[in-house]
Design an enzyme around this catalytic site. Sequence first.
Site, PDB file in Angstrom:
ATOM      1  N   HIS A 183     -50.084   2.667  64.755  1.00 21.22           N
ATOM      2  CA  HIS A 183     -49.328   3.642  63.966  1.00 21.22           C
ATOM      3  C   HIS A 183     -49.965   3.743  62.581  1.00 21.22           C
ATOM      4  O   HIS A 183     -50.665   2.833  62.134  1.00 21.22           O
ATOM      5  CB  HIS A 183     -47.863   3.215  63.797  1.00 21.22           C
ATOM      6  CG  HIS A 183     -47.058   3.285  65.056  1.00 21.22           C
ATOM      7  ND1 HIS A 183     -45.927   4.058  65.178  1.00 21.22           N
ATOM      8  CD2 HIS A 183     -47.216   2.675  66.256  1.00 21.22           C
ATOM      9  CE1 HIS A 183     -45.418   3.917  66.386  1.00 21.22           C
ATOM     10  NE2 HIS A 183     -46.185   3.074  67.058  1.00 21.22           N
ATOM     11  N   GLU A 191     -42.132  -4.320  64.456  1.00 18.21           N
ATOM     12  CA  GLU A 191     -42.984  -4.970  65.464  1.00 18.21           C
ATOM     13  C   GLU A 191     -43.735  -6.170  64.905  1.00 18.21           C
ATOM     14  O   GLU A 191     -44.894  -6.410  65.232  1.00 18.21           O
ATOM     15  CB  GLU A 191     -43.941  -3.965  66.111  1.00 18.21           C
ATOM     16  CG  GLU A 191     -43.249  -3.024  67.075  1.00 18.21           C
ATOM     17  CD  GLU A 191     -44.169  -2.403  68.110  1.00 18.21           C
ATOM     18  OE1 GLU A 191     -45.308  -2.894  68.283  1.00 18.21           O
ATOM     19  OE2 GLU A 191     -43.741  -1.431  68.765  1.00 18.21           O
TER      20      GLU A 191
END
Length: 452
Positions: A274, A54
Amino acid sequence: MSTPDPVHPTSVRLRVFSLNCWGIRYLSKHCAQRYTMIGDLLAKGQYDVVLLQEVWSEKDFDALRKKLASSLPFGHYFKSGVIGSGLAIFSKHRIQDTFRYRYSLNGYPYMLNHGDWFGGKAVGMAVLNIGNTTAHFYVTHLHAEYSREKDSYLPHRVVQAWELQHFIRYTSAEADLVVLAGDFNMHPMDLGNRLLRTYADLRDAYVETPKFDGCEDGGTMIAENPNNDMVPPEKGIRIDYILFKGSSRLELHCESMSTTKGSVSDHAFPYSDHEALTAELRLDRVSQDGVPQDGSKGMGPLARGSDRTAGKLAELVDIVTEARTEVKVGLHCAQGMCYTAARTGVMGLVLLLLELAIAAVPWLALGAPGPFPSVSFYLLGALCFLILLTTALLYLFYTMEIKSLQEAEDQMRQAVGCLQQRLRGFPLASPGPPRLGSPGKERRPGGVGPEE
């Protein structure tokens, strides 16, 4: 550089870092500040290989590359899709070769609120030479799971896992060391995860390590992380992984593993939504007699043998059959959507032809033409044309989805047949290990017991 092991003089230690950076410019919280934090962490030189997901902006990758020029001088960004794959690698060791494979299925372009299709989800591979060891590193990000109860993307994610294990097996034949890291968007015992680990013979660093320091049950999306609003309170899920395997030439052990725990000292927010993963691997060169050169013993590739046991083959048959069933469900849904698009397109075409027929009536009628509602006529005609164009594009998309699902199902059918044929060569009484598919069971680090 990777460091020698003082306990095992002929061994080499390798520190691998993985993080989903949640780097959507202008949308992700504190994006610019978090990239600065990530860069500061990596610039300390604690890691040998860094695998990121990402990193949606190539400008952010270039900024990281400039910041890490001294600590991790070699890097590569894997380009794919409309906005990029988001995959990147940084390394202390020179990158010898790279390759990117884009998954054949990756969601739907009309699901703009999800956006996975535009990211061009893929797996990136980098070949590194670590001393006299050839290492293949893979970084990937599979399709997100937006609903656990009604997961319409499950067939796509299963096909992605199927393609990923094929890609790893067929590109790593000459590798001494294989490491796969990324955001799988799958729980440890989900179908795609079991398919990937079992078929590609990959070992989970969290399960293998005797020393773990991190979130409870290895969670990588936790409620304590203020950036994360997708996990219910008091619950965490493990969807980010570092998997690895050695070869007949190299024995591989995970010495320790750790994750971040939400908050970061001296900062107001975490690195991402995360948690970051770090695995410390020990590489032991195997001598010609099949024993590691440091004299240690272990259940490495040679100890396991090149031929799978009857239990392993039976497990694979069950997992691939389950995957094939899930792909068939997705195929049935795709065929239904394709039929709906075709039927709607025919209706749009009929309405458009009717519009043209109505427009031709004044030209064919005798006498002076009467008043004609031109504005509403043109608006209705434009609507019919838009319906026809949209349904035609959807029909083409669903046709391609059907072909990809059919191809995956055909491959799985052939694989099951081959596995069953090999299984017939084993005695019926051949013992086998417990199956990964046992409901809700996973061994914790250090063999403490099953994970509930």
